[in-house]
Design a protein around this motif. Structure first.
Motif, PDB file in Angstrom:
ATOM      1  N   ILE A  80       1.060  -0.995   0.336  1.00 46.60           N
ATOM      2  CA  ILE A  80       0.053   0.581   0.030  1.00 46.60           C
ATOM      3  C   ILE A  80       0.914   1.194  -0.033  1.00 46.60           C
ATOM      4  N   THR A  81       0.014   2.537  -0.519  1.00 48.84           N
ATOM      5  CA  THR A  81       0.926   3.810  -0.072  1.00 48.84           C
ATOM      6  C   THR A  81       0.034   4.670   0.187  1.00 48.84           C
ATOM      7  N   THR A 111       9.081  10.972   8.936  1.00 47.47           N
ATOM      8  CA  THR A 111       8.538  10.073   9.524  1.00 47.47           C
ATOM      9  C   THR A 111       8.784   9.981  11.066  1.00 47.47           C
ATOM     10  N   ASP A 112      10.022  10.534  11.312  1.00 48.35           N
ATOM     11  CA  ASP A 112      10.988   9.919  13.024  1.00 48.35           C
ATOM     12  C   ASP A 112      10.894  11.403  13.632  1.00 48.35           C
ATOM     13  N   SER A 113      11.687  11.094  14.781  1.00 45.59           N
ATOM     14  CA  SER A 113      11.023  12.207  15.965  1.00 45.59           C
ATOM     15  C   SER A 113      12.404  13.064  15.638  1.00 45.59           C
ATOM     16  N   TYR A 126       4.194   5.878   3.830  1.00 48.78           N
ATOM     17  CA  TYR A 126       4.573   5.098   4.101  1.00 48.78           C
ATOM     18  C   TYR A 126       4.620   4.230   2.702  1.00 48.78           C
ATOM     19  N   ASP A 127       5.126   2.753   2.581  1.00 48.52           N
ATOM     20  CA  ASP A 127       4.861   2.241   1.306  1.00 48.52           C
ATOM     21  C   ASP A 127       5.507   0.819   1.910  1.00 48.52           C
ATOM     22  N   GLY A 128       4.552  -0.199   1.929  1.00 51.00           N
ATOM     23  CA  GLY A 128       4.258  -1.367   2.117  1.00 51.00           C
ATOM     24  C   GLY A 128       3.556  -2.103   2.750  1.00 51.00           C
ATOM     25  N   PRO A 135      -4.563  -3.000  12.426  1.00 47.09           N
ATOM     26  CA  PRO A 135      -3.472  -1.665  12.181  1.00 47.09           C
ATOM     27  C   PRO A 135      -2.439  -1.067  12.093  1.00 47.09           C
ATOM     28  N   VAL A 136      -2.332  -0.086  11.210  1.00 51.00           N
ATOM     29  CA  VAL A 136      -0.432   0.507  10.599  1.00 51.00           C
ATOM     30  C   VAL A 136      -0.623   1.546  11.251  1.00 51.00           C
ATOM     31  N   ALA A 137      -0.107   2.265  12.208  1.00 54.47           N
ATOM     32  CA  ALA A 137       0.399   3.381  12.883  1.00 54.47           C
ATOM     33  C   ALA A 137       1.850   4.193  12.382  1.00 54.47           C
ATOM     34  N   LEU A 138       1.228   4.986  11.785  1.00 55.22           N
ATOM     35  CA  LEU A 138       1.922   6.013  10.631  1.00 55.22           C
ATOM     36  C   LEU A 138       2.306   7.283  12.080  1.00 55.22           C
ATOM     37  N   PRO A 139       3.272   7.703  12.324  1.00 52.98           N
ATOM     38  CA  PRO A 139       3.630   8.568  13.226  1.00 52.98           C
ATOM     39  C   PRO A 139       4.362   9.390  12.223  1.00 52.98           C
ATOM     40  N   VAL A 140       3.908  10.894  12.186  1.00 54.66           N
ATOM     41  CA  VAL A 140       3.965  11.413  11.557  1.00 54.66           C
ATOM     42  C   VAL A 140       4.523  12.902  12.790  1.00 54.66           C
TER      43      VAL A 140
END
Length: 164
Positions: A80-81, A111-113, A126-128, A135-140
């Motif tokens: 998914i993207t 994408t990282d702190s 995200y690309d994976g 659930p896939v949690a994507l922190p921003v």
């Protein structure tokens, strides 16, 4: 009157009554079919907004805040993207919030702190792969570059797109 013949008749009747089986209840069975269809879909939520703290305009600031985008699919998908749009006020490839007075406040998304992996305008967050129902949690992480800015309340809206 003789009691013996009556007693014998009663004993004989009791023998027939106790020797007869009790009436059995009847039963029958049937099968009940159960069906369902789970739609093959994915859900995207941007549940935690990037909300910066108040910035002191008399000195340079370097505010950082976390946000969260979540994806959950009903089927496992190998790829998914998730992309982040430019926002409503981007200029020259840079995201900006706009105040009610028309002033601009630049900001970046990572994408990282540690703020080492920026998400470009219309870039991939995200690309994976995703597993079914997990659930896939994507922190921003947002960051306002150091600088002096005009006072005001600033806002922007970024379109988050899920492709699968």
């Amino acid at each position: 009157m003789s009691i013996k013949p009556v007693a014998g008749a009663v004993a004989l009747a009791l023998t027939f009554v106790t020797a007869m089986p009790a009436a059995a209840a009847e039963s029958t069975t049937a099968n009940l079919g159960v069906t369902a269809v789970v739609a093959d879909t994915c859900i995207l939520t941007a549940g935690t907004a990037l909300a910066f703290a108040t910035i002191n305009t008399t000195q340079a600031s370097n505010e950082t805040v976390p946000g969260l985008v979540t994806v959950v699919c009903t089927a496992t998908r190998p790829g998914i993207t998730v992309t982040l749009g430019s926002g409503e006020n981007a200029s020259g490839g840079k995201r900006q919030m706009e105040s009610t007075g028309g002033d601009m406040l630049p900001y970046d998304i990572f994408t990282d702190s540690g703020h080492s992996s920026a998400v470009a305008v219309d870039g991939k967050l995200y690309d994976g792969a995703v597993n079914a129902a997990i659930p896939v949690a994507l922190p921003v992480y947002g960051q306002i570059p150091a600088g002096n800015y005009n006072a005001g309340a600033y806002t922007d809206t970024i379109l988050v797109t899920l492709s699968y």
